[in-house]
Scaffold this motif. Structure first.
Motif, PDB file in Angstrom:
ATOM      1  N   GLY A  20      -6.509  -7.841   8.875  1.00  0.00           N
ATOM      2  CA  GLY A  20      -7.912  -8.234   8.801  1.00  0.00           C
ATOM      3  C   GLY A  20      -8.190  -9.586   8.165  1.00  0.00           C
ATOM      4  N   VAL A  21      -7.268 -10.535   8.351  1.00  0.00           N
ATOM      5  CA  VAL A  21      -7.488 -11.900   7.869  1.00  0.00           C
ATOM      6  C   VAL A  21      -7.155 -12.868   9.000  1.00  0.00           C
ATOM      7  CG1 VAL A  21      -6.998 -11.330   5.444  1.00  0.00           C
ATOM      8  CG2 VAL A  21      -5.153 -12.147   6.901  1.00  0.00           C
ATOM      9  N   SER A  22      -7.415 -14.146   8.790  1.00  0.00           N
ATOM     10  CA  SER A  22      -7.080 -15.149   9.801  1.00  0.00           C
ATOM     11  C   SER A  22      -5.586 -15.476   9.737  1.00  0.00           C
ATOM     12  CB  SER A  22      -7.889 -16.428   9.561  1.00  0.00           C
ATOM     13  OG  SER A  22      -7.466 -17.057   8.364  1.00  0.00           O
ATOM     14  N   PHE A  23      -5.064 -16.017  10.844  1.00  0.00           N
ATOM     15  CA  PHE A  23      -3.641 -16.374  10.821  1.00  0.00           C
ATOM     16  C   PHE A  23      -3.405 -17.527   9.850  1.00  0.00           C
ATOM     17  CE2 PHE A  23      -4.885 -19.549  13.949  1.00  0.00           C
ATOM     18  CZ  PHE A  23      -4.022 -20.594  13.717  1.00  0.00           C
ATOM     19  N   GLN A  24      -4.444 -18.357   9.621  1.00  0.00           N
ATOM     20  CA  GLN A  24      -4.305 -19.430   8.639  1.00  0.00           C
ATOM     21  C   GLN A  24      -4.090 -18.866   7.240  1.00  0.00           C
ATOM     22  OE1 GLN A  24      -6.818 -19.266  10.890  1.00  0.00           O
ATOM     23  NE2 GLN A  24      -7.188 -21.271  11.811  1.00  0.00           N
ATOM     24  N   LEU A  43      -1.019   7.859  -4.499  1.00  0.00           N
ATOM     25  CA  LEU A  43      -1.741   6.649  -4.855  1.00  0.00           C
ATOM     26  C   LEU A  43      -3.212   6.837  -4.528  1.00  0.00           C
ATOM     27  CD1 LEU A  43       0.605   3.929  -3.349  1.00  0.00           C
ATOM     28  CD2 LEU A  43       0.354   4.525  -5.735  1.00  0.00           C
ATOM     29  N   LYS A  44      -4.055   6.145  -5.240  1.00  0.00           N
ATOM     30  CA  LYS A  44      -5.481   6.207  -4.964  1.00  0.00           C
ATOM     31  C   LYS A  44      -5.914   4.865  -4.395  1.00  0.00           C
ATOM     32  CE  LYS A  44      -9.878   7.406  -6.815  1.00  0.00           C
ATOM     33  NZ  LYS A  44     -10.471   8.627  -7.162  1.00  0.00           N
ATOM     34  N   SER A  45      -6.585   4.903  -3.265  1.00  0.00           N
ATOM     35  CA  SER A  45      -7.111   3.674  -2.676  1.00  0.00           C
ATOM     36  C   SER A  45      -8.619   3.689  -2.801  1.00  0.00           C
ATOM     37  CB  SER A  45      -6.717   3.594  -1.188  1.00  0.00           C
ATOM     38  OG  SER A  45      -7.497   4.490  -0.429  1.00  0.00           O
ATOM     39  N   SER A  46      -9.260   2.618  -2.348  1.00  0.00           N
ATOM     40  CA  SER A  46     -10.716   2.565  -2.406  1.00  0.00           C
ATOM     41  C   SER A  46     -11.337   3.583  -1.463  1.00  0.00           C
ATOM     42  CB  SER A  46     -11.204   1.159  -2.062  1.00  0.00           C
ATOM     43  OG  SER A  46     -10.769   0.803  -0.764  1.00  0.00           O
ATOM     44  N   HIS A  47     -10.552   4.111  -0.539  1.00  0.00           N
ATOM     45  CA  HIS A  47     -11.043   5.097   0.416  1.00  0.00           C
ATOM     46  C   HIS A  47     -10.607   6.518   0.062  1.00  0.00           C
ATOM     47  CE1 HIS A  47     -12.359   1.791   2.843  1.00  0.00           C
ATOM     48  NE2 HIS A  47     -11.136   1.295   2.833  1.00  0.00           N
ATOM     49  N   GLY A  48     -10.065   6.700  -1.113  1.00  0.00           N
ATOM     50  CA  GLY A  48      -9.615   8.022  -1.530  1.00  0.00           C
ATOM     51  C   GLY A  48      -8.125   8.040  -1.777  1.00  0.00           C
ATOM     52  N   LEU A  49      -7.556   9.246  -1.792  1.00  0.00           N
ATOM     53  CA  LEU A  49      -6.128   9.391  -2.064  1.00  0.00           C
ATOM     54  C   LEU A  49      -5.304   9.081  -0.835  1.00  0.00           C
ATOM     55  CD1 LEU A  49      -6.136  12.637  -4.208  1.00  0.00           C
ATOM     56  CD2 LEU A  49      -5.871  10.307  -5.004  1.00  0.00           C
ATOM     57  N   ILE A  50      -4.156   8.475  -1.063  1.00  0.00           N
ATOM     58  CA  ILE A  50      -3.202   8.200   0.006  1.00  0.00           C
ATOM     59  C   ILE A  50      -2.180   9.322  -0.045  1.00  0.00           C
ATOM     60  CG2 ILE A  50      -1.443   6.589   0.817  1.00  0.00           C
ATOM     61  CD1 ILE A  50      -3.005   4.375  -0.629  1.00  0.00           C
ATOM     62  N   GLY A  51      -1.860   9.910   1.103  1.00  0.00           N
ATOM     63  CA  GLY A  51      -0.922  11.017   1.165  1.00  0.00           C
ATOM     64  C   GLY A  51       0.417  10.678   0.549  1.00  0.00           C
ATOM     65  N   GLN A  52       1.184  11.705   0.199  1.00  0.00           N
ATOM     66  CA  GLN A  52       2.459  11.500  -0.491  1.00  0.00           C
ATOM     67  C   GLN A  52       3.426  10.673   0.341  1.00  0.00           C
ATOM     68  OE1 GLN A  52       3.995  15.100  -2.089  1.00  0.00           O
ATOM     69  NE2 GLN A  52       5.630  14.080  -3.202  1.00  0.00           N
ATOM     70  N   LEU A  65      -1.724  -6.731  -0.841  1.00  0.00           N
ATOM     71  CA  LEU A  65      -0.348  -6.242  -0.697  1.00  0.00           C
ATOM     72  C   LEU A  65      -0.340  -4.797  -0.200  1.00  0.00           C
ATOM     73  CD1 LEU A  65       1.535  -7.697  -3.790  1.00  0.00           C
ATOM     74  CD2 LEU A  65       2.022  -8.159  -1.386  1.00  0.00           C
ATOM     75  N   VAL A  66      -1.235  -3.976  -0.760  1.00  0.00           N
ATOM     76  CA  VAL A  66      -1.319  -2.580  -0.319  1.00  0.00           C
ATOM     77  C   VAL A  66      -1.761  -2.527   1.136  1.00  0.00           C
ATOM     78  CG1 VAL A  66      -2.553  -0.379  -0.633  1.00  0.00           C
ATOM     79  CG2 VAL A  66      -1.670  -1.615  -2.631  1.00  0.00           C
ATOM     80  N   LYS A  67      -2.750  -3.336   1.502  1.00  0.00           N
ATOM     81  CA  LYS A  67      -3.238  -3.362   2.882  1.00  0.00           C
ATOM     82  C   LYS A  67      -2.127  -3.784   3.846  1.00  0.00           C
ATOM     83  CE  LYS A  67      -7.498  -4.735   5.132  1.00  0.00           C
ATOM     84  NZ  LYS A  67      -8.713  -5.555   5.005  1.00  0.00           N
ATOM     85  N   SER A 115       4.789   2.377  -1.693  1.00  0.00           N
ATOM     86  CA  SER A 115       5.519   2.037  -2.921  1.00  0.00           C
ATOM     87  C   SER A 115       6.809   1.289  -2.614  1.00  0.00           C
ATOM     88  CB  SER A 115       5.829   3.301  -3.726  1.00  0.00           C
ATOM     89  OG  SER A 115       4.653   3.838  -4.245  1.00  0.00           O
ATOM     90  N   SER A 116       7.549   1.754  -1.610  1.00  0.00           N
ATOM     91  CA  SER A 116       8.807   1.073  -1.288  1.00  0.00           C
ATOM     92  C   SER A 116       8.531  -0.292  -0.670  1.00  0.00           C
ATOM     93  CB  SER A 116       9.693   1.923  -0.389  1.00  0.00           C
ATOM     94  OG  SER A 116       9.231   1.929   0.925  1.00  0.00           O
ATOM     95  N   CYS A 117       7.460  -0.406   0.106  1.00  0.00           N
ATOM     96  CA  CYS A 117       7.076  -1.685   0.690  1.00  0.00           C
ATOM     97  C   CYS A 117       6.707  -2.673  -0.414  1.00  0.00           C
ATOM     98  CB  CYS A 117       5.899  -1.488   1.642  1.00  0.00           C
ATOM     99  SG  CYS A 117       5.210  -3.027   2.286  1.00  0.00           S
ATOM    100  N   LEU A 118       5.909  -2.228  -1.376  1.00  0.00           N
ATOM    101  CA  LEU A 118       5.512  -3.100  -2.489  1.00  0.00           C
ATOM    102  C   LEU A 118       6.721  -3.549  -3.296  1.00  0.00           C
ATOM    103  CD1 LEU A 118       2.275  -1.323  -3.748  1.00  0.00           C
ATOM    104  CD2 LEU A 118       2.433  -3.512  -2.549  1.00  0.00           C
TER     105      LEU A 118
END
Length: 107
Positions: A78-82, A2-11, A99-101, A18-21
């Motif tokens: 990285g978000v509020s509990f609300q 997968l490609k993220s905004s920070h580069g490639l995500i390892g296999q 979702l990816v995060k 992918s399974s989490c999503l």
């Protein structure tokens, strides 16, 4: 991979995400109006709200299985509990990026 905004995500990471999503996001089935093949405006909005609630319920269930509070989970992603509360209730829509995060925070 997968490609993220920070580069490639390892296999391995990519497979975990992918399974989490797949677990968090339900398959979307297209429901069409029988006469013209399209949703009536109200039907489309209701479908989206029900999907938002389903994703929220799955998110809450997963968080509870992991045994962590909304506050701890919010800090991990990285978000509020609300915001986590709103995601879990289906009030706010969870973006694909979030979702990816969320999946990365669990991996």
């Amino acid at each position: 991979m997968l490609k993220s905004s920070h580069g490639l995500i390892g296999q391995e990471s990519g497979a975990a995400i992918s399974s989490c999503l797949a677990m968090l996001a339900p398959p979307v089935q297209s429901v069409r109006h029988p006469a013209n093949g399209f949703h009536a405006d109200g039907e489309a909005a209701n479908d989206m709200r029900s999907i938002d609630r389903e994703i929220g319920a799955r998110l809450r269930s997963t968080r509870q299985v992991l045994g962590i509070s909304q506050q701890i989970f919010a800090k991990k992603v990285g978000v509020s509990f609300q915001q986590i509360q709103k995601y879990e209730k289906g009030i706010n829509r969870v973006s694909a990026g979030m979702l990816v995060k969320i999946c990365q925070s669990k991996a």
